[in-house]
Design a protein around this motif. Structure first.
Motif, PDB file in Angstrom:
ATOM      1  N   SER A   1       0.821  -1.208   0.000  1.00 59.75           N
ATOM      2  CA  SER A   1       0.000   0.000   0.000  1.00 59.75           C
ATOM      3  C   SER A   1       0.855   1.258   0.000  1.00 59.75           C
ATOM      4  O   SER A   1       1.987   1.255   0.496  1.00 59.75           O
TER       5      SER A   1
ATOM      6  N   VAL B   1      -8.930   0.082 -10.780  1.00 58.82           N
ATOM      7  CA  VAL B   1      -8.508   0.437  -9.419  1.00 58.82           C
ATOM      8  C   VAL B   1      -9.679   0.450  -8.446  1.00 58.82           C
ATOM      9  O   VAL B   1      -9.479   0.582  -7.233  1.00 58.82           O
TER      10      VAL B   1
ATOM     11  N   ARG C   1      -9.752  -0.961  -4.792  1.00 59.10           N
ATOM     12  CA  ARG C   1      -8.377  -0.985  -4.250  1.00 59.10           C
ATOM     13  C   ARG C   1      -7.900   0.403  -3.869  1.00 59.10           C
ATOM     14  O   ARG C   1      -7.127   0.559  -2.927  1.00 59.10           O
TER      15      ARG C   1
ATOM     16  N   ASN D   1      -4.231   0.446  -2.160  1.00 61.84           N
ATOM     17  CA  ASN D   1      -4.007  -0.852  -1.525  1.00 61.84           C
ATOM     18  C   ASN D   1      -3.911  -1.944  -2.594  1.00 61.84           C
ATOM     19  O   ASN D   1      -4.316  -1.745  -3.736  1.00 61.84           O
ATOM     20  N   SER D   2      -3.392  -3.084  -2.190  1.00 63.30           N
ATOM     21  CA  SER D   2      -3.269  -4.230  -3.094  1.00 63.30           C
ATOM     22  C   SER D   2      -2.629  -3.824  -4.412  1.00 63.30           C
ATOM     23  O   SER D   2      -3.120  -4.159  -5.497  1.00 63.30           O
TER      24      SER D   2
ATOM     25  N   LYS E   1      -0.452  -3.464  -7.706  1.00 65.63           N
ATOM     26  CA  LYS E   1      -0.011  -4.412  -8.721  1.00 65.63           C
ATOM     27  C   LYS E   1       1.104  -3.778  -9.541  1.00 65.63           C
ATOM     28  O   LYS E   1       1.188  -2.544  -9.624  1.00 65.63           O
TER      29      LYS E   1
ATOM     30  N   ASP F   1       0.255  -0.914 -11.726  1.00 61.30           N
ATOM     31  CA  ASP F   1      -0.061   0.388 -11.137  1.00 61.30           C
ATOM     32  C   ASP F   1       1.149   1.310 -11.123  1.00 61.30           C
ATOM     33  O   ASP F   1       1.018   2.494 -10.813  1.00 61.30           O
TER      34      ASP F   1
END
Length: 127
Positions: free
Chosen positions: A16, A63, A66, A83-84, A86, A89
């Motif tokens: 995060s 997104v 997340r 958050n979470s 990837k 991103d």
């Protein structure tokens, strides 16, 4: 008058980060604020937008669930909680305002914001 994005960094997949968009020289609360990102070799894409009134929010499909965009009028800032994360991103993230109406574009995409734009902050997602 300045808009400054901060909070980027290196994070592992699944991690995060919390980005901040701070305004100096003007009050941010009358404006809609959005986040746009650009990955190397790719075009800019809109990530999220939040309106002035009622904090109406829009998110890019990939997104949604997340990322969370929020306002902190006491700090004259807007945040993007990610958050979470990837690898896809990873990008330079920019914040921008509308021209003063306080509304996100009808499409929801912050790419269409025509107000102030700030310098970006780098987000790297890698193990």
């Amino acid at each position: 008058v300045q808009l400054q994005a901060s909070g980027g960094g290196l994070v592992q997949p699944g991690g995060s980060l919390r980005l901040s968009c701070e305004a100096s020289g003007f009050a941010l609360d009358p404006y809609a604020v959005g986040w746009v990102r650009q990955a190397p070799g790719k075009g800019r894409e809109g990530v999220a937008c939040i309106s002035k009134s009622f904090g109406i929010t829009y998110y890019k499909d990939s997104v949604e669930g997340r990322f969370t965009i929020s306002r902190d009028n006491a700090e004259n800032s807007v945040h993007l909680q990610m958050n979470s994360l990837k690898p896809e991103d990873a990008a330079v993230y920019y914040c921008a305002t509308d021209s003063g109406w306080g509304s996100c574009p009808p499409s929801g995409s912050p790419l269409e914001l025509t107000g102030y734009w700030g310098q970006g902050t780098q987000v790297t997602v890698s193990s």
